[in-house]
Design a protein around this motif. Structure first.
Motif, PDB file in Angstrom:
ATOM      1  N   LEU A  71      10.112  -7.608   0.042  1.00 33.92           N
ATOM      2  CA  LEU A  71       9.516  -8.788   0.677  1.00 33.92           C
ATOM      3  C   LEU A  71       9.293  -8.541   2.165  1.00 33.92           C
ATOM      4  N   ILE A  72      10.277  -7.937   2.827  1.00 39.18           N
ATOM      5  CA  ILE A  72      10.128  -7.699   4.264  1.00 39.18           C
ATOM      6  C   ILE A  72       9.069  -6.634   4.526  1.00 39.18           C
ATOM      7  N   MET A  73       8.951  -5.642   3.655  1.00 38.62           N
ATOM      8  CA  MET A  73       7.894  -4.637   3.807  1.00 38.62           C
ATOM      9  C   MET A  73       6.523  -5.293   3.712  1.00 38.62           C
ATOM     10  N   PHE A  74       6.378  -6.177   2.750  1.00 34.45           N
ATOM     11  CA  PHE A  74       5.092  -6.863   2.554  1.00 34.45           C
ATOM     12  C   PHE A  74       4.762  -7.730   3.765  1.00 34.45           C
ATOM     13  N   GLU A  75       5.767  -8.452   4.273  1.00 25.90           N
ATOM     14  CA  GLU A  75       5.524  -9.353   5.399  1.00 25.90           C
ATOM     15  C   GLU A  75       5.233  -8.583   6.689  1.00 25.90           C
ATOM     16  N   LEU A  76       5.889  -7.436   6.878  1.00 27.46           N
ATOM     17  CA  LEU A  76       5.679  -6.643   8.097  1.00 27.46           C
ATOM     18  C   LEU A  76       4.477  -5.711   7.986  1.00 27.46           C
ATOM     19  N   GLY A  77       3.911  -5.594   6.786  1.00 27.93           N
ATOM     20  CA  GLY A  77       2.760  -4.713   6.607  1.00 27.93           C
ATOM     21  C   GLY A  77       3.107  -3.239   6.672  1.00 27.93           C
ATOM     22  N   ILE A  78       4.332  -2.875   6.270  1.00 28.86           N
ATOM     23  CA  ILE A  78       4.765  -1.472   6.274  1.00 28.86           C
ATOM     24  C   ILE A  78       4.461  -0.860   4.911  1.00 28.86           C
ATOM     25  N   ASP A  79       3.798   0.290   4.909  1.00 24.70           N
ATOM     26  CA  ASP A  79       3.383   0.930   3.657  1.00 24.70           C
ATOM     27  C   ASP A  79       4.528   1.711   3.036  1.00 24.70           C
ATOM     28  N   TYR A  80       4.373   1.963   1.735  1.00 22.83           N
ATOM     29  CA  TYR A  80       5.231   2.952   1.092  1.00 22.83           C
ATOM     30  C   TYR A  80       4.728   4.338   1.483  1.00 22.83           C
TER      31      TYR A  80
ATOM     32  N   ILE B 163       0.836  -1.199   0.000  1.00 23.99           N
ATOM     33  CA  ILE B 163       0.000   0.000   0.000  1.00 23.99           C
ATOM     34  C   ILE B 163       0.872   1.251   0.000  1.00 23.99           C
ATOM     35  N   VAL B 164       0.445   2.253  -0.749  1.00 24.15           N
ATOM     36  CA  VAL B 164       1.088   3.564  -0.718  1.00 24.15           C
ATOM     37  C   VAL B 164       0.243   4.474   0.165  1.00 24.15           C
ATOM     38  N   ASN B 165       0.825   4.989   1.223  1.00 25.20           N
ATOM     39  CA  ASN B 165       0.098   5.802   2.196  1.00 25.20           C
ATOM     40  C   ASN B 165       0.574   7.252   2.127  1.00 25.20           C
ATOM     41  N   THR B 166      -0.344   8.173   1.865  1.00 32.02           N
ATOM     42  CA  THR B 166      -0.006   9.597   1.830  1.00 32.02           C
ATOM     43  C   THR B 166      -0.840  10.397   2.830  1.00 32.02           C
ATOM     44  N   ASP B 167      -1.428   9.711   3.805  1.00 29.85           N
ATOM     45  CA  ASP B 167      -2.283  10.376   4.793  1.00 29.85           C
ATOM     46  C   ASP B 167      -1.419  10.982   5.898  1.00 29.85           C
ATOM     47  N   GLU B 168      -1.325  12.303   5.921  1.00 35.18           N
ATOM     48  CA  GLU B 168      -0.507  12.975   6.938  1.00 35.18           C
ATOM     49  C   GLU B 168      -0.966  12.633   8.345  1.00 35.18           C
ATOM     50  N   ASN B 169      -2.256  12.384   8.515  1.00 32.59           N
ATOM     51  CA  ASN B 169      -2.798  12.094   9.830  1.00 32.59           C
ATOM     52  C   ASN B 169      -2.179  10.828  10.422  1.00 32.59           C
ATOM     53  N   SER B 170      -1.779   9.890   9.537  1.00 30.60           N
ATOM     54  CA  SER B 170      -1.179   8.643  10.015  1.00 30.60           C
ATOM     55  C   SER B 170       0.321   8.768  10.239  1.00 30.60           C
ATOM     56  N   PHE B 171       0.920   9.871   9.779  1.00 34.58           N
ATOM     57  CA  PHE B 171       2.363  10.058   9.924  1.00 34.58           C
ATOM     58  C   PHE B 171       2.742  10.598  11.298  1.00 34.58           C
ATOM     59  N   VAL B 172       1.872  11.406  11.882  1.00 29.25           N
ATOM     60  CA  VAL B 172       2.222  12.158  13.091  1.00 29.25           C
ATOM     61  C   VAL B 172       2.067  11.290  14.332  1.00 29.25           C
ATOM     62  N   PRO B 173       2.623  11.717  15.473  1.00 31.04           N
ATOM     63  CA  PRO B 173       2.479  10.944  16.713  1.00 31.04           C
ATOM     64  C   PRO B 173       1.012  10.749  17.075  1.00 31.04           C
ATOM     65  N   PRO B 174       0.614   9.544  17.464  1.00 30.36           N
ATOM     66  CA  PRO B 174      -0.798   9.289  17.769  1.00 30.36           C
ATOM     67  C   PRO B 174      -1.322  10.078  18.960  1.00 30.36           C
ATOM     68  N   ASP B 175      -0.415  10.537  19.843  1.00 31.65           N
ATOM     69  CA  ASP B 175      -0.859  11.292  21.015  1.00 31.65           C
ATOM     70  C   ASP B 175      -0.710  12.797  20.838  1.00 31.65           C
ATOM     71  N   MET B 176      -0.422  13.260  19.617  1.00 34.73           N
ATOM     72  CA  MET B 176      -0.347  14.694  19.382  1.00 34.73           C
ATOM     73  C   MET B 176      -1.723  15.308  19.640  1.00 34.73           C
ATOM     74  N   PRO B 177      -1.815  16.329  20.519  1.00 31.93           N
ATOM     75  CA  PRO B 177      -3.136  16.837  20.942  1.00 31.93           C
ATOM     76  C   PRO B 177      -4.077  17.165  19.792  1.00 31.93           C
ATOM     77  N   ALA B 178      -3.592  17.870  18.757  1.00 29.03           N
ATOM     78  CA  ALA B 178      -4.482  18.244  17.655  1.00 29.03           C
ATOM     79  C   ALA B 178      -5.020  17.015  16.942  1.00 29.03           C
ATOM     80  N   LYS B 179      -4.194  15.965  16.820  1.00 30.00           N
ATOM     81  CA  LYS B 179      -4.655  14.728  16.182  1.00 30.00           C
ATOM     82  C   LYS B 179      -5.690  14.023  17.056  1.00 30.00           C
TER      83      LYS B 179
END
Length: 742
Positions: A617-626, A410-426
């Motif tokens: 291959l390791i990206m696919f197995e670990l589920g890490i997006d582009y 998967i190619v992910n371009t969602d800025e909301n998923s890039f930032v720290p999950p506990d960032m107050p504004a997020k």
């Protein structure tokens, strides 16, 4: 090389003066560091001189009024005491500079109560019953939550928006909310502001952690030399020079470039160790001035070739259409050059000034760990050389498996998923989304010399009606809706009637969808969609715009940040492969210029080709997006791994020149420098490991992959490379290099 001889002569004759120059450069670098700035926003994703950015900027300056959302939470937001506080807060917010308007539930409750704020629960309940239920639910999504929308003037630049966020935050801090009331900011400006602040904090933490890990790695793995922490100081000097150069030349930091510094620490420590270890080796057998000369003349060019090969991989990133990826490659190239120069001069100058003497060789009781490791490598390589086809077949199959699943990542371009999950504004945005439901809007920018004419507005209305049949669209809005609303539910029949209707529409409503006679806006509200579905939706909408064209002289184009991030998916998919291929081509061309033989130029690239497949291959197995960052992994891997494979190949040909047979030369080449390569790889891993600690998901995922990739690079050097070397010439008629000029 004559140049390095001149360098060594200068160091031996004028060490104090050169040290003074180095200190002066570091002082200038420290000053330049104070000038570095960060940036977020569209300009980090799109070039400012492209039609897409120009259109987006024009749309934002004309129609896009960013809103700061003030989220108020308490047990009951309609309590009279709370409503009184909200009214005061809204009044203060309206006085803020650059605030176009403030909308909150108190406005509607006051209007429903005859212009006065209710003071009793019964009056409040009666007023609530007069408010449109859908509107009330939007402003008060839960009894414990209400939202005040602060609309800013259109066209404000990012710095101005950030100042407003700070001003409103200060205002809230002194507003004295009642006990039990929580007030926080969210919305795009607040999100971007907090993201930039987090980036600055994250960068400092990453560099600090990386340097600490370097101290640990060098202390544990490089203990055989005197002044072992000198390498850490050299890397710190390289970073200061890099930061300073960026600040003085105006290169800005962004979400991707902050990850370049731990990367540079990992690479720079290798240069420092190479020079330091060579000096320690030379000074054991010759006077210090001669050792300095031998170190600079012998190691300088070879490490230069490795540095240039690494830079080639980063140079490939300069072809990316994404400014943040280009800046990442640019910073990495600047950084490796600064680290190389720092190592080249600081090591010998330090040695001369402090009269460097090596540590005495300890008395050994049996084989040392390093010797045991080298012998183990030799035994392993002997086995690999006997079964090279099996080894290569397994490695190649794994690589082919990676290439086959690469398109499924998967190619992910969602800025909301890039930032720290506990960032107050997020956190607040997610809270509002859960309460109100996900929604987003895709703007269509309509331009021409007569967008306010009847046929243009009629086209907008017809296009909207057609789009509202799409189950992903929750609604549409344009000037056509206002015209129908203020004309008794129908479109005017003549242009003169239309002019009259347009003049009757309140200017604050009309200007949101119509600017003069040349620009108009259609807003397409949609459900929340993942990146793949969103890309399909945008492509479909573009096709329908091409099919259902506006009147002659009018153009309608999709724009907005949603369209921008959707387009990034295509850009990343296309350019990540292009950058990788270009990296191979550039490094092959460089090696061919150095060696003048195609076989020697291509040999160290074969393991790297496999490593790129293993990465997928390791990206696919670990589920890490582009992402914009992990898209650089291919070209970065080429640059880093090429150093190890080149060193193995260089030592192999050196052993062949001494007259050793092929299999013995392979064993000796890996056995003699295996420990050095492993230490170099492990210290690089330590540097990259700092990325894993980042609170930004986009950076931590990149850290995981770079650590794994460096591990793959070591495997490629000590496993794949020997198998390839054993197959050169098929073991037949392959004389030592010194005789045949291989």
């Amino acid at each position: 090389m004559r140049l390095y001889e001149l360098f060594s002569e200068g160091v031996n004759k004028y060490p104090a003066q050169i040290a003074g120059v180095i200190l002066l450069l570091l002082v200038i670098g420290l000053y330049g560091m104070t000038l570095t700035t960060m940036e977020t926003g569209p300009e980090t994703y799109i070039d400012v001189d492209t039609p897409r950015y120009i259109l987006l900027d024009k749309y934002q300056s004309t129609f896009s009024s960013d809103s700061i959302m003030v989220l108020v939470e308490t047990e009951d937001v309609t309590n009279p005491l709370i409503l009184s506080y909200l009214e005061r807060l809204e009044t203060d917010l309206r006085r803020e500079q650059y605030v176009d308007g403030v909308t909150g539930i108190t406005d509607y409750i006051v209007a429903a109560n005859g212009g006065e704020l209710p003071t009793t629960i019964a009056e409040i309940q009666a007023a609530k019953e007069e408010i449109n239920p859908a509107l009330y639910e939007r402003l008060v999504p839960a009894s414990s939550m209400t939202i005040i929308q602060v609309t800013l003037d259109a066209g404000l630049d990012q710095d101005t928006q950030f100042r407003i966020v700070d001003s409103i935050d200060t205002l809230i801090g002194i507003s004295e909310p009642p006990p039990g009331v929580s007030v926080s900011l969210t919305g795009n400006p607040a999100f971007s502001k907090q993201m930039m602040d987090e980036m600055g904090t994250s960068m400092g933490s990453l560099i600090g952690i990386a340097m600490l890990l370097m101290v640990l790695a060098v202390g544990l793995l490089f203990s055989a030399v005197r002044y072992r922490l000198l390498s850490v100081g050299i890397v710190a000097s390289g970073l200061i020079l890099t930061f300073g150069f960026m600040g003085l030349t105006g290169i800005k930091l962004n979400m991707v470039t902050i990850a370049a510094f731990p990367v540079l620490i990992g690479i720079g420590i290798d240069y420092a160790i190479q020079f330091h270890s060579r000096l320690d080796e030379e000074v054991r057998s010759r006077p210090l001035p001669e050792a300095v000369r031998e170190t600079m003349v012998r190691s300088g060019p070879s490490i230069l070739y490795a540095m240039l090969a690494t830079s080639m991989g980063f140079l490939a990133m300069w072809t990316s259409p994404l400014p943040m990826i280009r800046s990442f490659g640019e910073v990495c190239v600047i950084g490796v050059i600064c680290c190389y120069i720092a190592a080249l001069f600081i090591v010998p100058v330090f040695a001369i000034l402090f009269k460097y003497t090596p540590k005495p060789i300890p008395e050994k009781k049996g084989l040392a760990i390093g010797d045991k490791y080298n012998r183990g490598l030799g035994a392993m390589v002997g086995g690999i050389s006997r079964f090279p086809l099996i080894i290569l077949a397994i490695c190649l199959l794994l690589a082919l498996g990676g290439f086959s699943v690469d398109d499924q990542i998967i190619v992910n371009t969602d800025e909301n998923s890039f930032v720290p999950p506990d960032m107050p504004a997020k956190v607040q945005i997610d809270k509002v989304t859960r309460a109100m439901g996900p929604s987003s809007a895709t703007p269509i920018f309509v331009r021409g010399d007569r967008v306010s004419a009847l046929d243009s507005i009629t086209w907008m209305h017809e296009f909207q009606q057609y789009q509202e049949r799409n189950d992903k669209i929750t609604g549409t809005r344009s000037i056509a809706n206002l015209v129908i609303q203020y004309n008794g539910g129908n479109l005017p029949e003549t242009d003169s009637e239309l002019v009259r209707v347009l003049e009757s529409i309140p200017i604050e409503l009309r200007d949101h969808y119509l600017s003069g006679h040349s620009m108009a806006l259609i807003e397409i509200s949609t459900i929340d969609m993942d990146s793949t579905v969103g890309m399909s939706f945008v492509n479909q909408l573009q096709d329908e715009l091409a099919w259902h064209q506006p009147p002659p002289g009018i153009t309608a184009t999709l724009t907005g940040q949603g369209e921008m991030f959707t387009d990034l998916i295509t850009q990343i998919r296309e350019t990540k492969t292009q950058m990788t291929v270009l990296g191979f081509i550039v490094i092959f061309a460089f090696l061919y210029l150095v060696y003048r033989k195609a076989r020697k130029a291509v040999t160290p690239l074969i393991p790297i080709l496999m490593i790129v497949g293993w990465n997928s291959l390791i990206m696919f197995e670990l589920g890490i997006d582009y992402s914009p960052m992990t898209a650089t992994l291919g070209s970065m891997t080429i640059g880093i791994a090429s150093e190890y494979t080149i060193l193995i190949m260089e030592r192999y040909y050196e052993e062949r020149e001494k007259g050793l047979e092929k299999m013995e030369a392979i064993r000796q080449s890996v056995q003699k420098i295996g420990t050095a390569i492993t230490i170099s790889g492990l210290t690089t891993v330590f540097g990259f490991s700092a990325l894993i600690t980042s609170s930004f998901g986009i950076i931590s995922n990149f850290g995981i992959l770079t650590v794994i990739s460096v591990g793959f690079a070591l495997m490629g050097a000590i496993i794949v490379m020997p198998a390839i070397l054993s197959l050169i010439g098929n073991g037949v008629e392959d004389e030592p290099a010194g005789k045949t000029g291989v």
